[in-house]
Design a protein around this motif. Structure first.
Motif, PDB file in Angstrom:
ATOM      1  N   HIS A 217       0.850  -1.188   0.000  1.00  0.00           N
ATOM      2  CA  HIS A 217       0.000   0.000   0.000  1.00  0.00           C
ATOM      3  C   HIS A 217       0.893   1.248   0.000  1.00  0.00           C
ATOM      4  O   HIS A 217       1.871   1.317   0.759  1.00  0.00           O
ATOM      5  CB  HIS A 217      -0.893  -0.008   1.244  1.00  0.00           C
ATOM      6  N   PRO A 218       0.609   2.255  -0.836  1.00  0.00           N
ATOM      7  CA  PRO A 218       1.517   3.406  -0.967  1.00  0.00           C
ATOM      8  C   PRO A 218       1.888   4.069   0.356  1.00  0.00           C
ATOM      9  O   PRO A 218       3.049   4.410   0.583  1.00  0.00           O
ATOM     10  CB  PRO A 218       0.726   4.362  -1.872  1.00  0.00           C
ATOM     11  N   ARG A 219       0.888   4.262   1.226  1.00  0.00           N
ATOM     12  CA  ARG A 219       1.187   4.928   2.496  1.00  0.00           C
ATOM     13  C   ARG A 219       2.098   4.072   3.365  1.00  0.00           C
ATOM     14  O   ARG A 219       3.059   4.565   3.966  1.00  0.00           O
ATOM     15  CB  ARG A 219      -0.110   5.245   3.234  1.00  0.00           C
ATOM     16  N   VAL A 220       1.818   2.786   3.442  1.00  0.00           N
ATOM     17  CA  VAL A 220       2.622   1.894   4.276  1.00  0.00           C
ATOM     18  C   VAL A 220       4.023   1.738   3.689  1.00  0.00           C
ATOM     19  O   VAL A 220       5.023   1.758   4.416  1.00  0.00           O
ATOM     20  CB  VAL A 220       1.937   0.524   4.423  1.00  0.00           C
ATOM     21  N   ALA A 221       4.106   1.578   2.367  1.00  0.00           N
ATOM     22  CA  ALA A 221       5.412   1.461   1.714  1.00  0.00           C
ATOM     23  C   ALA A 221       6.258   2.703   1.954  1.00  0.00           C
ATOM     24  O   ALA A 221       7.468   2.616   2.226  1.00  0.00           O
ATOM     25  CB  ALA A 221       5.227   1.224   0.214  1.00  0.00           C
ATOM     26  N   ALA A 222       5.626   3.881   1.873  1.00  0.00           N
ATOM     27  CA  ALA A 222       6.357   5.124   2.125  1.00  0.00           C
ATOM     28  C   ALA A 222       6.818   5.210   3.572  1.00  0.00           C
ATOM     29  O   ALA A 222       7.908   5.717   3.864  1.00  0.00           O
ATOM     30  CB  ALA A 222       5.471   6.323   1.774  1.00  0.00           C
ATOM     31  N   THR A 223       6.007   4.714   4.487  1.00  0.00           N
ATOM     32  CA  THR A 223       6.400   4.709   5.893  1.00  0.00           C
ATOM     33  C   THR A 223       7.594   3.785   6.117  1.00  0.00           C
ATOM     34  O   THR A 223       8.503   4.101   6.898  1.00  0.00           O
ATOM     35  CB  THR A 223       5.226   4.267   6.786  1.00  0.00           C
ATOM     36  N   LEU A 224       7.617   2.643   5.435  1.00  0.00           N
ATOM     37  CA  LEU A 224       8.751   1.725   5.545  1.00  0.00           C
ATOM     38  C   LEU A 224      10.032   2.366   5.006  1.00  0.00           C
ATOM     39  O   LEU A 224      11.101   2.242   5.621  1.00  0.00           O
ATOM     40  CB  LEU A 224       8.453   0.435   4.784  1.00  0.00           C
ATOM     41  N   VAL A 225       9.924   3.054   3.875  1.00  0.00           N
ATOM     42  CA  VAL A 225      11.093   3.753   3.332  1.00  0.00           C
ATOM     43  C   VAL A 225      11.536   4.851   4.295  1.00  0.00           C
ATOM     44  O   VAL A 225      12.734   5.003   4.598  1.00  0.00           O
ATOM     45  CB  VAL A 225      10.785   4.343   1.941  1.00  0.00           C
ATOM     46  N   GLY A 226      10.560   5.618   4.786  1.00  0.00           N
ATOM     47  CA  GLY A 226      10.893   6.686   5.721  1.00  0.00           C
ATOM     48  C   GLY A 226      11.516   6.165   6.998  1.00  0.00           C
ATOM     49  O   GLY A 226      12.380   6.819   7.600  1.00  0.00           O
ATOM     50  N   ARG A 227      11.103   4.974   7.432  1.00  0.00           N
ATOM     51  CA  ARG A 227      11.666   4.374   8.648  1.00  0.00           C
ATOM     52  C   ARG A 227      13.172   4.151   8.525  1.00  0.00           C
ATOM     53  O   ARG A 227      13.904   4.213   9.528  1.00  0.00           O
ATOM     54  CB  ARG A 227      10.949   3.054   8.929  1.00  0.00           C
ATOM     55  N   ALA A 228      13.651   3.898   7.314  1.00  0.00           N
ATOM     56  CA  ALA A 228      15.082   3.663   7.120  1.00  0.00           C
ATOM     57  C   ALA A 228      15.904   4.941   7.222  1.00  0.00           C
ATOM     58  O   ALA A 228      17.106   4.887   7.518  1.00  0.00           O
ATOM     59  CB  ALA A 228      15.324   3.009   5.751  1.00  0.00           C
ATOM     60  N   VAL A 229      15.274   6.101   6.994  1.00  0.00           N
ATOM     61  CA  VAL A 229      16.025   7.355   6.901  1.00  0.00           C
ATOM     62  C   VAL A 229      16.661   7.781   8.225  1.00  0.00           C
ATOM     63  O   VAL A 229      17.857   8.115   8.246  1.00  0.00           O
ATOM     64  CB  VAL A 229      15.134   8.471   6.324  1.00  0.00           C
ATOM     65  N   PRO A 230      15.937   7.797   9.365  1.00  0.00           N
ATOM     66  CA  PRO A 230      16.612   8.172  10.613  1.00  0.00           C
ATOM     67  C   PRO A 230      17.797   7.276  10.935  1.00  0.00           C
ATOM     68  O   PRO A 230      18.851   7.763  11.377  1.00  0.00           O
ATOM     69  CB  PRO A 230      15.498   8.040  11.667  1.00  0.00           C
ATOM     70  N   SER A 231      17.659   5.971  10.719  1.00  0.00           N
ATOM     71  CA  SER A 231      18.774   5.048  10.968  1.00  0.00           C
ATOM     72  C   SER A 231      19.933   5.324  10.019  1.00  0.00           C
ATOM     73  O   SER A 231      21.106   5.275  10.416  1.00  0.00           O
ATOM     74  CB  SER A 231      18.299   3.599  10.807  1.00  0.00           C
ATOM     75  N   PHE A 232      19.615   5.601   8.759  1.00  0.00           N
ATOM     76  CA  PHE A 232      20.646   5.929   7.769  1.00  0.00           C
ATOM     77  C   PHE A 232      21.449   7.152   8.215  1.00  0.00           C
ATOM     78  O   PHE A 232      22.690   7.128   8.273  1.00  0.00           O
ATOM     79  CB  PHE A 232      19.982   6.182   6.426  1.00  0.00           C
ATOM     80  N   LEU A 233      20.758   8.229   8.561  1.00  0.00           N
ATOM     81  CA  LEU A 233      21.437   9.460   8.965  1.00  0.00           C
ATOM     82  C   LEU A 233      22.201   9.286  10.281  1.00  0.00           C
ATOM     83  O   LEU A 233      23.297   9.827  10.458  1.00  0.00           O
ATOM     84  CB  LEU A 233      20.414  10.592   9.096  1.00  0.00           C
ATOM     85  N   TRP A 234      21.618   8.517  11.203  1.00  0.00           N
ATOM     86  CA  TRP A 234      22.271   8.284  12.502  1.00  0.00           C
ATOM     87  C   TRP A 234      23.591   7.545  12.309  1.00  0.00           C
ATOM     88  O   TRP A 234      24.597   7.855  12.968  1.00  0.00           O
ATOM     89  CB  TRP A 234      21.324   7.503  13.398  1.00  0.00           C
ATOM     90  N   PHE A 235      23.629   6.579  11.400  1.00  0.00           N
ATOM     91  CA  PHE A 235      24.864   5.820  11.201  1.00  0.00           C
ATOM     92  C   PHE A 235      25.888   6.590  10.382  1.00  0.00           C
ATOM     93  O   PHE A 235      27.084   6.312  10.485  1.00  0.00           O
ATOM     94  CB  PHE A 235      24.551   4.450  10.589  1.00  0.00           C
ATOM     95  N   VAL A 236      25.449   7.542   9.576  1.00  0.00           N
ATOM     96  CA  VAL A 236      26.411   8.473   8.980  1.00  0.00           C
ATOM     97  C   VAL A 236      27.114   9.237  10.098  1.00  0.00           C
ATOM     98  O   VAL A 236      28.342   9.396  10.100  1.00  0.00           O
ATOM     99  CB  VAL A 236      25.719   9.448   8.012  1.00  0.00           C
ATOM    100  N   PHE A 237      26.348   9.690  11.069  1.00  0.00           N
ATOM    101  CA  PHE A 237      26.921  10.393  12.219  1.00  0.00           C
ATOM    102  C   PHE A 237      27.867   9.495  13.011  1.00  0.00           C
ATOM    103  O   PHE A 237      29.007   9.872  13.308  1.00  0.00           O
ATOM    104  CB  PHE A 237      25.797  10.903  13.127  1.00  0.00           C
ATOM    105  N   LEU A 238      27.414   8.291  13.367  1.00  0.00           N
ATOM    106  CA  LEU A 238      28.236   7.402  14.178  1.00  0.00           C
ATOM    107  C   LEU A 238      29.536   7.022  13.480  1.00  0.00           C
ATOM    108  O   LEU A 238      30.581   6.883  14.119  1.00  0.00           O
ATOM    109  CB  LEU A 238      27.455   6.128  14.524  1.00  0.00           C
ATOM    110  N   THR A 239      29.480   6.872  12.165  1.00  0.00           N
ATOM    111  CA  THR A 239      30.660   6.451  11.426  1.00  0.00           C
ATOM    112  C   THR A 239      31.667   7.571  11.247  1.00  0.00           C
ATOM    113  O   THR A 239      32.883   7.349  11.366  1.00  0.00           O
ATOM    114  CB  THR A 239      30.247   5.912  10.042  1.00  0.00           C
ATOM    115  N   TYR A 240      31.206   8.782  10.992  1.00  0.00           N
ATOM    116  CA  TYR A 240      32.126   9.866  10.645  1.00  0.00           C
ATOM    117  C   TYR A 240      32.300  10.910  11.738  1.00  0.00           C
ATOM    118  O   TYR A 240      33.065  11.860  11.562  1.00  0.00           O
ATOM    119  CB  TYR A 240      31.686  10.511   9.321  1.00  0.00           C
ATOM    120  N   ASN A 241      31.649  10.722  12.863  1.00  0.00           N
ATOM    121  CA  ASN A 241      31.851  11.630  13.983  1.00  0.00           C
ATOM    122  C   ASN A 241      33.316  11.676  14.400  1.00  0.00           C
ATOM    123  O   ASN A 241      33.918  12.749  14.540  1.00  0.00           O
ATOM    124  CB  ASN A 241      30.969  11.188  15.156  1.00  0.00           C
ATOM    125  N   SER A 242      33.919  10.510  14.617  1.00  0.00           N
ATOM    126  CA  SER A 242      35.306  10.479  15.079  1.00  0.00           C
ATOM    127  C   SER A 242      36.257  11.002  14.013  1.00  0.00           C
ATOM    128  O   SER A 242      37.274  11.637  14.322  1.00  0.00           O
ATOM    129  CB  SER A 242      35.701   9.064  15.486  1.00  0.00           C
TER     130      SER A 242
END
Length: 419
Positions: A217-242
């Protein structure tokens, strides 16, 4: 309820729900798989007779099972119930961890870590789903409860790495004793937790087909894609912070660790306010978009920070946005499915988050490598991180736009509560 009322408003009442209290207890164990081992990896090279490069496999074999097994376990929890899956996951996770000090054979330790990873797939996704089960009829309380559960995870992430680092000084085996927490927790869950699902889900192929139809379903599929974004950005931070702190700001690794701690505290505190934030808006669209922008903006500020102080301000925004965004996306997924499909859908969301976490460092490293010949080392890091962050925020914004455009699938009983 004085202090709790002040901190969490009317949603402090969720803390008096016994089932939810048990979920908070179990949430203390869920992040231990990485947080206990990460600080002591270098110290394990000698006892296990491996190089610094190979010892990193202890992290990889733990995370690997989740990508495939989380959706499977989610469907299983819909069919047999949350309680047996959570109890089994905690037991396997704890017992496998406690067995590590009994051997110095690296291959055996890898096998035990793999078993811990299998156990983990029955813990975190089931906890998230169970919160949705308990508060399915109260959207604001459910968002607050998801935030409070995330706070319990944050407390664990703050306390147990410190304990692990202290215990390894005494002997390399001692940090693994911390996994013993999961064993009595499993016993308490088995004895006291009341199964939140009213009835078993659909059988066999019908359940899988229904879950796939829901996820398409478009709304649910978009929510699943959006769910990946905070984790994606957080791990960019964790990886390149140091990298930013040590190489670009000429500070020491201790400062980099402090910034991670600051971000973790900010994420824990912000997540406790998710219920209030949900109540303040008619739709989750605005807070989702603001949270995603805050995470990305914070990481971009870190990349271009002229000083540690400015970097510190950036990571506060990163942590705060991550805590709110992750909680709201998880809450949106629990509210998008009927009870008999909720575990499967939440598990798909957690797999999406794991995928985002895995892709983030690989993609960012590739972008930096391509940019380095023309921009130089410093420029490539700054602009490479910035470019990846912008791409992530754009994907998040497009996902939110689709969520806003479509209504929930009509079969969902939560269709009037999750927006």
């Amino acid at each position: 309820m004085g202090v709790l009322q002040t901190l969490f408003g009317d949603d402090a009442r969720v803390l008096y729900e016994r089932n939810f209290q048990l979920l908070l207890l179990a949430s203390l164990s869920s992040p231990l798989g990485a947080s206990v081992v990460s600080p002591i990896l270098e110290g394990l090279t000698g006892p296990l007779g491996v190089s610094s490069t190979r010892v990193g496999l202890l992290m990889a074999v733990f995370t690997a099972p989740a990508v495939v097994l989380i959706p499977v376990v989610g469907v299983l929890s819909d069919r047999v119930g949350r309680k047996p899956v959570l109890t089994a996951g905690l037991l396997l996770f704890g017992l496998a961890g406690l067995a590590v000090p009994l051997t110095t054979d690296f291959r055996v330790v890898l096998g035990l870590r793999f078993l811990q990873g299998v156990g983990y797939t029955g813990i975190a996704p089931v906890l998230i789903t169970s919160v949705g089960d308990i508060f399915a009829d109260d959207d604001e309380a459910e968002a607050a409860a998801q935030g409070l559960r995330f706070t319990a995870v944050g407390v664990s992430l703050t306390v147990f790495p410190v304990l692990s680092g202290a215990l390894v000084v005494l002997a390399w085996q001692y940090p693994f004793l911390l996994y013993g927490l999961a064993v009595p927790t499993a016993l308490v869950v088995f004895l006291l937790f009341e199964e939140p699902t009213a009835e078993a889900g659909n059988d066999g192929d019908d359940s899988v087909r229904a879950l796939l139809a829901l996820a398409a379903h478009p709304r649910v599929a978009a929510t699943l894609v959006g769910r990946a974004v905070p984790s994606f950005l957080w791990f960019v931070f964790l990886t390149y912070n140091s990298v930013v702190v040590v190489r670009l700001l000429d500070a020491n690794p201790g400062v980099a660790g402090l910034l991670v701690a600051v971000a973790s505290v900010a994420s824990s505190v912000s997540s406790t306010q998710s219920g209030r934030i949900t109540a303040a808006f008619d739709t989750r669209v605005v807070p989702m978009l603001v949270a995603t922008t805050a995470v990305g903006g914070g990481v971009a500020a870190l990349a271009f920070a002229p000083s540690v102080l400015v970097a510190g301000v950036g990571v506060v925004f990163t942590g705060a946005g991550f805590g709110v965004g992750l909680t709201l996306y998880r809450s949106a997924l629990t509210g998008s499915a009927p009870t008999d499909l909720r575990g499967g859908l939440v598990s798909l969301g957690e797999s999406a988050g794991r995928l985002g976490s895995t892709v983030a460092p690989v993609l960012t490293g590739a972008v930096i490598a391509v940019a380095e010949p023309s921009l130089g080392g410093t420029g490539a890091i700054r602009w490479g991180v910035f470019g990846v962050v912008v791409a992530g925020v754009v994907v998040g914004a497009l996902s939110v736009a689709v969520v806003h455009r479509y209504d929930l699938p009509t079969p969902s009983p939560a269709a009037t509560t999750a927006d």
